[in-house]
Structure formats: structure tokens, C-alpha cells
Design an enzyme around this catalytic site. Structure first.
Site, mmCIF file in Angstrom:
data_model
loop_
_atom_site.group_PDB
_atom_site.id
_atom_site.type_symbol
_atom_site.label_atom_id
_atom_site.label_comp_id
_atom_site.label_asym_id
_atom_site.label_seq_id
_atom_site.Cartn_x
_atom_site.Cartn_y
_atom_site.Cartn_z
ATOM 1 N N GLU A 63 77.774 -41.290 19.070
ATOM 2 C CA GLU A 63 77.426 -42.696 18.760
ATOM 3 C C GLU A 63 77.777 -43.124 17.494
ATOM 4 O O GLU A 63 78.008 -44.102 17.071
ATOM 5 C CB GLU A 63 76.063 -42.854 19.251
ATOM 6 N N ARG A 274 77.908 -27.875 21.633
ATOM 7 C CA ARG A 274 76.567 -29.001 21.450
ATOM 8 C C ARG A 274 76.109 -28.599 20.277
ATOM 9 O O ARG A 274 77.642 -29.896 19.158
ATOM 10 C CB ARG A 274 75.824 -28.937 22.810
#
Length: 287
Positions: A63, A274
Site C-alpha cells: 500500500e 515478508r
């Protein structure tokens, strides 16, 4: 509607002590920065700049990367009347991206960690920063924050609005809450026609389909020399990339890789966790 809002607010207040404990556990796992833990409770570590302030919130790396071109466009030029930008994230990795961008923005871009959705912490955050606009990305839907923004008359936008099938099924179980949350946005730019349909079904009204912001973002920058070195190191070998892995998944990947190498002996497996800070621990565990 009022009852749903009160129930959510009470739940936030009751969970506040547990969230403090959660922050300390996340610090121990490298998912929070010890010196900035108070930001998660709405306590700012920087002053509010004078003039207009636009607040953008991006939860994580993807994002953030999609939002940065929007922020750059907003901060272009040397117009003294141009706004400052406050950008919040929920992850350390995304924070590092914003910090690097802020270095080139001469103090006009500020990073903070977003507070948890506890009414007292949200109020503290908004009292300090007093944003003129608030911009959320994708599926950041926090009832206490949106209610507080609405109460202060601060316009709120949702960019790249996303509603997965799984999230849609969950929100349909709480129609009152979904109407409160989505009704709090002054404008929503949906990622796709399907996302727009689901958002409308849950109570969104002022919504348009403007395409996927991530797809519109320019290609990521790359160090050409480093890229060439990687290409030379890989050579012509078959390659398996396990990207954005979480704790526990790497051992499964490694076991599968060993089996695959029985058929493709020169298979190269690359694990990109991640959370990059876990790299050394993963390497040690798989050594």
C-alpha cells in the site's frame, strides 16, 4: 447504529491493556520499534507543522509503494501554500520506505505509526495532528477512527478500495457496522467493478471505479549492477521464488525444495520473507 458504535468503542477500551502487551511482544519479534511504541497509542513524537496537513494511511509495504507516487505528485513544486503530508503505516518495513522518501522532501513529509483503533488513542492522535483531509488505502476500515474523523468534520477518502470475498462475507454479518464504516467516507475510488459492487452492497454510496492504484504505479527502481550480479549468480538454473513468507512457512518451502531437487537437481530456491529482519534466523534454521 449508535449501539453498534458504542459496543465497538467499549470493546476498544477493554482491549487497550492487551494491545499494550501486544506492542511489547511485537517489539521482541522486531515488528515494532521500541523507541516509537507510544505512537501506537496516539502519542506523537514530532510537532504538527503549520498550515494544511493531508494525512495518508497505508498499512504495509504494498500500500505504501502504491501511495508514494500520489504523495510525490501532491508535494511537487516549491509553492509555499502546498500542504505538508503526514503518512502513517502499521509495519516497520513500510516505515523505512516512508523515512527514505521523507529525506528528499525537506520536512514536508512526516512519518508516524498509526494508533490502534482505541477511542482514547484515536482522539489523542487527531487532537495533535488535526489533519485537513484523511486518505486511507484499500481495506483500512477502522470504526473508531472513522467516527472520530466524522465528528471533527474532516473529509475522508478511500483510495484503491478493496473488498475481498472473504472480507465481504465477514462484513455482511455486521450490516450496521459496515454502514457506519463505509458511510463515513466522502469519496471511494474502487479498485475494480467487483470491489465497487461489494462496497456498495455494504453501504458505500459515493463510489467510483478508477482502476488499481498498484497497477498504475511506476516500476520499482533497481540497481542495474546488483541486478546483473543476481542474473549471473542464477544463470540458467530453474528458479523457485517463495515470496512474502511468514514464520513456519520457510521449513515447508525447504522440505518441498529438497523433494523438487530430486527431479531438478540444479533447482535454485529463493526465500524472500515478508519481514526481512527475519532473514538471519531463517538462514540459521535452514542451514
Amino acid at each position: 447504529v449508535a449501539l453498534v458504535e458504542r459496543v465497538w468503542g467499549v470493546a476498544g477500551r477493554l482491549l487497550a491493556p492487551a494491545l499494550v502487551v501486544l506492542v511489547h511482544r511485537r517489539i521482541a519479534r522486531g515488528k515494532e520499534i521500541a523507541g516509537r511504541r507510544r505512537e501506537r497509542m496516539g502519542i506523537a513524537d514530532q510537532p504538527r507543522p503549520a498550515g494544511r496537513l493531508i494525512w495518508f494511511h497505508a498499512a504495509s509495504v504494498g500500500e505504501t509503494l502504491s501511495l508514494l507516487p500520489v504523495v510525490r505528485a501532491l508535494l511537487q513544486g516549491d509553492d509555499a501554500a502546498a500542504p505538508h503530508v503526514l503518512m502513517t503505516t502499521a509495519t516497520v518495513t513500510a516505515a523505512s520506505l516512508v523515512a527514505r522518501e521523507a529525506q528528499a522532501r525537506d520536512g514536508r513529509l512526516i512519518h508516524q505509526f498509526v494508533p490502534f483503533d482505541v477511542p482514547r488513542w484515536v482522539s489523542r492522535f487527531l487532537r495533535h495532528w488535526r489533519p485537513d483531509r484523511a486518505v486511507f488505502v484499500e481495506s483500512e476500515l477502522w470504526p473508531s477512527m472513522l467516527r472520530a474523523l466524522r465528528a471533527r468534520g474532516i473529509p475522508v477518502v478511500l483510495l484503491n478500495g478493496r473488498m475481498s470475498a472473504r472480507s465481504w462475507r465477514w462484513w455482511r454479518r455486521v450490516p450496521g457496522l459496515s454502514r457506519i464504516v463505509l458511510g463515513g467516507f466522502d469519496w471511494i475510488s474502487a479498485r475494480s467493478a467487483e470491489d465497487a459492487r461489494r462496497l456498495r452492497a455494504l453501504g458505500a454510496t459515493r463510489i467510483e471505479e478508477r482502476g488499481d492504484l498498484k497497477q498504475a504505479a511506476p516500476p520499482l527502481g533497481v540497481d542495474a549492477r546488483a541486478l546483473e550480479m543476481v542474473r549471473e549468480a542464477i544463470g540458467g538454473r530453474p528458479l523457485w521464488l517463495a515470496a512474502a513468507t511468514h514464520e513456519g512457512e520457510e521449513t515447508i518451502v525447504a522440505d518441498a525444495a529438497r523433494r523438487l531437487r530430486e527431479r531438478w537437481p540444479d533447482l535454485l530456491t529463493i526465500i524472500a520473507p515478508r519481514h526481512p529482519g527475519r532473514g538471519p534466523a531463517i538462514a540459521a534454521a535452514l542451514a
